[in-house]
Structures are given as C-alpha cells and as structure tokens.
Design an enzyme around this catalytic site. Sequence first.
Site, short mmCIF file in Angstrom:
data_model
loop_
_atom_site.label_atom_id
_atom_site.label_comp_id
_atom_site.label_asym_id
_atom_site.label_seq_id
_atom_site.Cartn_x
_atom_site.Cartn_y
_atom_site.Cartn_z
N PHE A 25 21.36 18.61 1.12
CA PHE A 25 20.65 19.98 0.75
C PHE A 25 22.05 20.83 0.85
O PHE A 25 23.04 20.50 1.29
CB PHE A 25 19.80 20.56 1.69
CG PHE A 25 18.54 19.83 1.76
CD1 PHE A 25 17.33 20.38 1.02
CD2 PHE A 25 18.18 18.56 2.81
CE1 PHE A 25 16.26 19.71 1.17
CE2 PHE A 25 17.08 18.21 2.79
CZ PHE A 25 16.00 18.67 2.07
N ARG A 47 19.38 36.25 5.25
CA ARG A 47 18.45 35.09 5.15
C ARG A 47 19.06 33.82 4.97
O ARG A 47 20.07 33.85 4.08
CB ARG A 47 17.18 35.26 4.16
CG ARG A 47 16.28 36.38 4.46
CD ARG A 47 15.56 36.14 5.83
NE ARG A 47 14.36 37.05 6.07
CZ ARG A 47 14.59 38.04 7.01
NH1 ARG A 47 15.70 38.29 7.66
NH2 ARG A 47 13.56 38.83 6.99
N ARG A 52 17.81 23.31 -3.39
CA ARG A 52 17.78 21.79 -3.77
C ARG A 52 17.19 21.84 -5.21
O ARG A 52 16.44 22.73 -5.66
CB ARG A 52 17.25 20.73 -3.13
CG ARG A 52 15.67 20.81 -2.69
CD ARG A 52 15.21 19.89 -1.58
NE ARG A 52 14.77 18.67 -2.26
CZ ARG A 52 14.37 17.58 -1.65
NH1 ARG A 52 14.55 17.33 -0.42
NH2 ARG A 52 14.01 16.31 -2.26
N GLU A 107 11.27 7.32 -11.73
CA GLU A 107 10.80 7.14 -10.34
C GLU A 107 9.40 6.21 -10.03
O GLU A 107 9.45 5.42 -9.21
CB GLU A 107 10.52 8.61 -9.64
CG GLU A 107 11.55 9.54 -9.63
CD GLU A 107 12.59 9.04 -8.72
OE1 GLU A 107 12.40 8.19 -7.50
OE2 GLU A 107 14.06 9.38 -8.99
N GLU A 111 10.37 3.33 -7.73
CA GLU A 111 9.55 3.35 -6.52
C GLU A 111 8.24 2.60 -6.37
O GLU A 111 7.69 2.02 -5.50
CB GLU A 111 9.21 4.88 -5.97
CG GLU A 111 10.47 5.75 -6.00
CD GLU A 111 10.08 6.86 -5.24
OE1 GLU A 111 10.69 7.44 -4.91
OE2 GLU A 111 8.83 7.40 -5.44
N SER A 128 7.94 25.55 0.59
CA SER A 128 8.20 26.44 1.75
C SER A 128 8.89 27.52 1.24
O SER A 128 10.34 27.59 1.49
CB SER A 128 9.21 25.74 2.79
OG SER A 128 9.04 26.30 4.25
N GLU A 159 20.03 4.25 -2.21
CA GLU A 159 19.28 5.73 -1.57
C GLU A 159 18.46 5.37 -0.31
O GLU A 159 17.66 6.17 -0.05
CB GLU A 159 18.48 6.13 -2.82
CG GLU A 159 19.17 6.72 -4.07
CD GLU A 159 18.28 7.06 -4.93
OE1 GLU A 159 16.92 7.50 -4.91
OE2 GLU A 159 18.52 7.40 -5.92
N GLU A 161 16.00 3.44 0.35
CA GLU A 161 14.57 3.45 -0.04
C GLU A 161 13.98 2.14 0.51
O GLU A 161 14.50 1.06 0.28
CB GLU A 161 14.33 3.70 -1.16
CG GLU A 161 14.72 5.48 -1.74
CD GLU A 161 14.32 5.66 -3.04
OE1 GLU A 161 13.85 6.60 -3.46
OE2 GLU A 161 14.33 4.53 -4.01
#
Length: 209
Positions: A25, A47, A52, A107, A111, A128, A159, A161
């Site tokens: 990040f 702040r 990302r 993906e 995945e 968020s 990665e 995964e």
Amino acid sequence: MKYKPTYHHSDVEVTKDEVVYDGFFKMHKRELRHRKFNGEWSEYMTREMMVRSDAICVLLFDPVLDKLLMIEQFRPCLPEHESPWLLEVVAGMVEEGEADEDVARREAFEEAGVEIKRLEYMFRFVPSPGGLVEHLRMYAGEIDSSAVDLEATLGLDEEHEDIKLHLFDTSDVMSLLEQEIVNASAIMALQWFALHGAKLKQKWLATNN
C-alpha cells in the site's frame, strides 16, 4: 428519489500531500480543510490514508448448471479469534491502462481456473472511506462450471496465493448469507445475487442459443 452530494472536490482544499510509506500500500499524510454544511470552512486537519489501485470483484455464475463458484484463501489482517481463511469472490487490482473486463478475465483464470463468457455490472463501493482510497467495482461473470476441479489449488506462487475452490448451488445463497461471512465483497455479491440472480439467469439463458 435520487441522492446528490451536497459538495464536490472544489469544496476541499489540500495544502499538503506527503507519501510517508510506499509498499504494498501507499500511505499518504494530507493536510486539508473542507466546506461545512453551514457554508463555512472547517479548520485545517491532518489525515493519514492508505492508497491503492481500484479493484475488480467477480461473482462466478453458471446459469446452465445453476452454480456459484467461490474461492477460499488466507488473509493475515484479522483478529486472533477469527479464522484467517475467508470465503471470497474472485478479485484483483486494476493495473495502469487496464480495462475492468481484462482484470476480471485474468483473475478468474488465475484464481479459479475458469474463463469468463460475459460480465454483468453490479455496482461499485468504497470499502473504508475514512482511511482507504480505493473503489471496488463488482460484476457477475458467466462461466461453465462443469469442468471445475474442486481438488485443485490455484493462484500465483509469486503472489503467495494458495486458493481452494467451492461450488455452491444458487439455492444456497440465503443459507450462505445467514452464516458469518466476514468478507464484505462476498456478502454484497451474494446479496445482489439474491435480489437479481433469477433475472440474470433468464437473461443469459435467453441469449445462449
């Protein structure tokens, strides 16, 4: 009734934007003020926020066999009392110049080992907004689940995964939602499907011939 934001970017004044960390990040430290609802300006404030790339999330759906394909993988950022293995939808970050459809197809293959035939846009959301600068765009992706190998593990080693596949009947959607699934994109994708899945199935089946 359609909602319209009271103010826009022109009602925010950023006087300083410093990158204090640049890793998986980016962490920005910003000094800013904004217009208040009474028309006056707020005091200047500082702040910190993680930044990302936007991400694409895809709920994999086989309208012919009435199946949903989801993935399970390890996530390190959970409290100790939670299992760090989560049920999720396929997802990946958008690289510079990359289209949403390209991300979804890449993906889904990496995945889940499947190819996407068509995409249906669901919605977008900010996970968020108080501390993370990122939009997630949600899609349903049409697949053929007949050759899915549930014994296989997938993902890219580079990665880190390690992904397990789970195939559900679409009739399991409400049962899944009643369980404690803590991944936000999975919850929202299943809720969307509970509302719109039957209509999407009719649409895709009607144009499959």
